[in-house]
Write a protein that holds these residues in place. Structure first.
Motif, PDB file in Angstrom:
ATOM      1  N   LEU A   3      82.459  21.241  -3.524  1.00  0.00           N
ATOM      2  CA  LEU A   3      81.706  22.361  -4.060  1.00  0.00           C
ATOM      3  C   LEU A   3      80.644  21.834  -5.013  1.00  0.00           C
ATOM      4  O   LEU A   3      80.958  21.135  -5.974  1.00  0.00           O
ATOM      5  CB  LEU A   3      82.655  23.307  -4.811  1.00  0.00           C
ATOM      6  N   VAL A   5      77.984  22.416  -7.888  1.00  0.00           N
ATOM      7  CA  VAL A   5      77.671  23.343  -8.975  1.00  0.00           C
ATOM      8  C   VAL A   5      76.507  22.760  -9.766  1.00  0.00           C
ATOM      9  O   VAL A   5      76.532  21.587 -10.149  1.00  0.00           O
ATOM     10  CB  VAL A   5      78.887  23.550  -9.900  1.00  0.00           C
ATOM     11  N   HIS A 150      76.058  25.192  -4.207  1.00  0.00           N
ATOM     12  CA  HIS A 150      76.788  26.380  -3.778  1.00  0.00           C
ATOM     13  C   HIS A 150      76.907  27.410  -4.900  1.00  0.00           C
ATOM     14  O   HIS A 150      76.822  28.619  -4.650  1.00  0.00           O
ATOM     15  CB  HIS A 150      78.204  25.991  -3.323  1.00  0.00           C
ATOM     16  N   LYS A 151      77.119  26.926  -6.122  1.00  0.00           N
ATOM     17  CA  LYS A 151      77.332  27.814  -7.263  1.00  0.00           C
ATOM     18  C   LYS A 151      76.378  27.440  -8.396  1.00  0.00           C
ATOM     19  O   LYS A 151      76.150  26.261  -8.668  1.00  0.00           O
ATOM     20  CB  LYS A 151      78.775  27.702  -7.784  1.00  0.00           C
ATOM     21  N   PRO A 153      76.083  28.584 -12.393  1.00  0.00           N
ATOM     22  CA  PRO A 153      76.515  29.408 -13.531  1.00  0.00           C
ATOM     23  C   PRO A 153      75.297  29.984 -14.244  1.00  0.00           C
ATOM     24  O   PRO A 153      74.406  29.253 -14.687  1.00  0.00           O
ATOM     25  CB  PRO A 153      77.260  28.409 -14.433  1.00  0.00           C
ATOM     26  N   PRO A 186      72.797  29.914  -2.173  1.00  0.00           N
ATOM     27  CA  PRO A 186      73.545  29.740  -3.429  1.00  0.00           C
ATOM     28  C   PRO A 186      74.101  31.061  -3.942  1.00  0.00           C
ATOM     29  O   PRO A 186      73.575  32.139  -3.650  1.00  0.00           O
ATOM     30  CB  PRO A 186      72.482  29.181  -4.385  1.00  0.00           C
ATOM     31  N   GLU A 187      75.151  30.954  -4.728  1.00  0.00           N
ATOM     32  CA  GLU A 187      75.774  32.128  -5.328  1.00  0.00           C
ATOM     33  C   GLU A 187      75.784  31.992  -6.845  1.00  0.00           C
ATOM     34  O   GLU A 187      75.967  30.895  -7.381  1.00  0.00           O
ATOM     35  CB  GLU A 187      77.212  32.296  -4.833  1.00  0.00           C
ATOM     36  N   ALA A 189      77.417  32.214 -10.385  1.00  0.00           N
ATOM     37  CA  ALA A 189      78.776  32.116 -10.937  1.00  0.00           C
ATOM     38  C   ALA A 189      78.747  32.675 -12.354  1.00  0.00           C
ATOM     39  O   ALA A 189      78.130  32.096 -13.247  1.00  0.00           O
ATOM     40  CB  ALA A 189      79.249  30.666 -10.933  1.00  0.00           C
TER      41      ALA A 189
END
Length: 434
Positions: A3, A5, A150-151, A153, A186-187, A189
């Motif tokens: 993953l 980040v 992917h993530k 923040p 992307p997401e 977080a």
């Protein structure tokens, strides 16, 4: 696949206690998790959008880098770099700009806020709006997509930018992917449990409110002086106090165990004086911060050490960014002009080139290698050894995409004896035609 980040830190200020508790500490803890590939970068190009003071940006880059390292960020475990050291980011920004609708940028919150302020003041709607501000979301999209994170923040105010990054990625994939997804989507977080520290006056700790408590700036004395200014009520020592009526409790909680938190609350209800409570808070924070401050001061005194760390981070980042950008350039038509179209007289050469083959393997020395052979098995190109198989694979991908133009002095491979660059070019050209 692990993953990925990605976290960016804009270099326009000096971190305070709220930044440490709300962002720095949890991000570093998360980077230590299994199966996580973390990217941390100093967003110094973003800083230019809101700050035109070179000295401030220079100072902030040093202070922020030193803060993250002092707080425990492990540059061997993560990819820690400056945005401005990765030229692939700015090139990708342009590729994305060329597929991004202006209407999408018109809806960006920061731009709309500026337009609204200008309209309310009776000024031109775009007064003071730079293209940096207007295109900020595209640069942010490039930051994320160049590493296919992917993530990301973010605070709730940044969710729109993540949605825009997804929109831009989808459009690029649709226009140029030809069935391939160059970019993952992307997401955002959002950690609802992340502490939001109050400042000296009880409001959210923020430079805009001028109510911050310094993390390292000013040393132990600066921290003590700030805590002494925290607003409390007029109740005297011995009088019961409401633990929820002051910022002291929330600040104490951020550095205490559950048992210590409950004991502090009980003492306040039992009449602990505000002065003594502030001393307890100072001691509690210093227990964690003092060792970090010592490391921070050593790093600030040795900027060359930080520079070395950032340059190594840039090297790791570019090892990932360069092959992807080569594929993107190929996809949009920015391809090397290696050879003219194959004519009938070249048919035999082309037929042989179509059978060229890259082979990757591991030798008894534990290192990874690749070689390029022709249809007869003759070696055309031989690499040196790599520590990781992924490195060998990245160079194979780059040679396939860029052809002979990738064969510069930095390529850890050489022509076999008796092989000409023309023969190699013909072999490599077959990969771009497939």
């Amino acid at each position: 696949m692990s993953l990925r980040v990605l976290t960016g830190i804009t270099t326009t200020g000096t971190p305070h206690l709220g930044n440490y508790v709300g962002a720095i500490r949890p991000a570093i803890e998360a980077s230590r998790g299994a199966g996580v590939e973390s990217f941390f970068f100093l967003a110094d190009y973003h800083a230019l959008i809101k700050c035109d003071d070179p000295a401030r940006i220079e100072r902030s880059r040093l202070q922020i880098a030193a803060t993250w390292l002092a707080a425990g960020l492990d540059p061997a475990r993560v990819v820690f770099y400056r945005q401005s050291d990765i030229p692939e980011i700015t090139e990708l920004t342009w590729l994305l700009t060329c597929v991004t609708a202006k209407g999408l940028m018109n809806r960006a919150h920061a731009y709309k806020a500026s337009v609204d302020l200008n309209t309310a003041a009776g000024a031109d709607p775009d007064d003071g709006v730079t293209m940096g501000l207007f295109c900020y979301p595209i640069l942010m999209a490039a930051d994320i997509l160049i590493f296919n994170a992917h993530k990301v923040p973010v605070g709730r105010d940044q969710i729109q930018h993540l949605e825009m990054a997804r929109d831009v990625a989808q459009r690029f994939n649709h226009l140029f992917g030809n069935g391939r997804q160059f970019f993952v989507l992307p997401e955002a977080a959002i950690d609802e449990a992340v502490a939001m520290l109050p400042g000296l006056d009880g409001r959210k700790m923020s430079k805009s409110y001028d109510n911050t408590i310094p993390l390292f700036e000013g040393g132990a004395k600066g921290l003590q002086e700030a805590i002494a200014r925290i607003v409390t009520d007029s109740r005297l020592p011995g009088e019961p106090k409401d633990p929820d009526s002051t910022s002291l409790t929330a600040l104490f909680d951020a550095f205490a165990t559950p048992a210590e938190r409950e004991a502090f609350r009980a003492e306040l209800r039992g009449g602990l004086g505000w002065g003594e409570a502030k001393q307890r808070l100072l001691k509690q924070i210093e227990r964690e911060i003092a060792p970090l401050r010592e490391r921070y001061e050593a790093l600030i005194a040795d900027p060359a050490k930080i520079e070395t760390i950032l340059q190594e981070g840039a090297r790791k980042a570019r090892a990932l960014a360069t092959p992807l950008l080569a594929e993107l350039r190929q996809a949009v038509g920015l391809r090397p002009m290696l050879a003219p179209p194959v004519a009938a007289t070249q048919a035999k050469e082309k037929s042989a080139a179509q059978h060229a083959l890259f082979k990757q393997y591991r030798e008894s020395d534990g290192r990874f290698y690749f070689k390029l052979t022709d249809a007869q098995g003759r070696i055309l190109l031989q690499s040196t050894g790599f520590e990781q198989g992924r490195e060998a694979g990245q160079w194979v991908g780059r040679l396939k995409q860029e052809g002979l133009s990738a064969l510069t002095a930095e390529v850890p491979a050489s022509l076999a004896d008796g092989i000409t660059r023309e023969e190699l070019a013909a072999a490599l050209a077959s990969f771009s035609e497939d």
